[in-house]
Design a protein around this motif. Sequence first.
Motif, short mmCIF file in Angstrom:
data_model
loop_
_atom_site.label_atom_id
_atom_site.label_comp_id
_atom_site.label_asym_id
_atom_site.label_seq_id
_atom_site.Cartn_x
_atom_site.Cartn_y
_atom_site.Cartn_z
N THR A 1 0.96 -1.18 -0.08
CA THR A 1 -0.11 -0.19 -0.06
C THR A 1 0.91 1.13 0.35
N ARG A 2 0.42 2.40 -0.46
CA ARG A 2 1.06 3.72 -0.32
C ARG A 2 -0.10 4.52 0.13
N ASN B 1 2.09 10.64 -3.36
CA ASN B 1 2.15 9.26 -2.81
C ASN B 1 3.68 9.28 -1.86
N THR B 2 3.41 8.70 -0.87
CA THR B 2 4.64 8.69 0.20
C THR B 2 5.95 8.14 -0.54
N HIS C 1 -5.73 8.15 3.93
CA HIS C 1 -6.23 7.69 2.47
C HIS C 1 -5.08 6.79 1.94
N VAL C 2 -5.26 5.29 1.55
CA VAL C 2 -4.34 4.52 1.26
C VAL C 2 -4.88 4.00 -0.15
N ASN D 1 10.55 -0.53 -3.08
CA ASN D 1 9.34 0.36 -3.77
C ASN D 1 9.14 1.71 -2.60
N PHE D 2 9.66 1.40 -1.57
CA PHE D 2 9.49 2.28 -0.62
C PHE D 2 7.74 2.47 -0.15
N GLU D 3 7.29 1.15 -0.15
CA GLU D 3 5.73 1.25 0.01
C GLU D 3 5.47 0.61 1.65
N TYR D 4 4.24 0.34 1.99
CA TYR D 4 3.99 -0.26 3.45
C TYR D 4 3.50 -1.89 2.74
#
Length: 333
Positions: free
Chosen positions: A118-119, A213-214, A246-247, A284-287
């Motif tokens: 997720t982001r 986006n993060t 929001h994700v 990807n620097f995502e969650y």
Amino acid sequence: MTLRPVLTIAAALAGTTAMADVNVYTTRQPELIQPVADAFTEETGIAVNLAFVEDGIVERLEAEGKRSPADLVMTVDIANLSQIVDAGVTQPVESEVLNESVPANLRGENGDWFGVTTRARIVYASQERVADGEITTYEDLASDKWEGRICTRSGLHNYNLALVSAIIAHHGEDYAKEWAQGVKDNLARKPEGNDRAQVKAIWAGECDISLGNTYYMGKMLQDEEQTEWANAVRITFPTFENGGTHVNVSGVALTQSAPNKEEAVQFMEFLVSPQAQEVYAEANFEYPVLDSAEASELVQGWGEFEADETDLPTLADHRAAALRIMEEVNFDG
């Protein structure tokens, strides 16, 4: 046993292979998926062939039909995932591993698709011109205190349409239209460029805050030129007045043709394993979607937030209304 190397791009998908591989069409650059594909191959001996399909992935699958070599589709954003599913080029997956690992709000209702990472759609704020804690809610972005201070990419981009869809989910269409008009009135310039271009505009003094986006923070910090832009802002996590931050999602779906279905489902299940989740999120620097997996140290340094609980299929249902609203207010005009 000697493992075959993980192949990339469409040449790897030409024809059939002597032993089962997993063939993936991806709208993401293959190098973003390569680390987790390598880990899967090392563990199982099954090669993963990645073909980058930047545009027209649905049309390609429709044209190939039952002859398609693709087993899986990997893409970003709930709108893209829903479009692929609605086109009838995928099939549902029944998997206890996937259902237990991926929260219900981050997967298709019938197992049509599954979130992998997720982001968050957040606000980048100027370190110099915006006080820490000054930004609290998405609703507040329509306040006239931000007049002439906001930058964003096109309001018709999927990332922003998903955010408007979430506004609709929380407050209804009438409010969402007023909100969109309020944000438009607060723009410092006409929407243009991508999320990173908005951070550059903050660095240049053209605006004070931007939607983004993060993971773009991580990407900018990897780029020598863009590091200066990144250091000019901080990430802030707004929430909805009656919800969380929001994700959106990057996800995977099994194609209708899937010549290597068993291996493909095995790869899907591997994608949500603790090992793969951390590798994929790091790249990807995502969650991670898996609760027990951790985001990278860099991503954790951006701060904590509570994700909004609105399920993504609901956002997909509101996308048409969100698009109509952004066109009615002429957001990009």
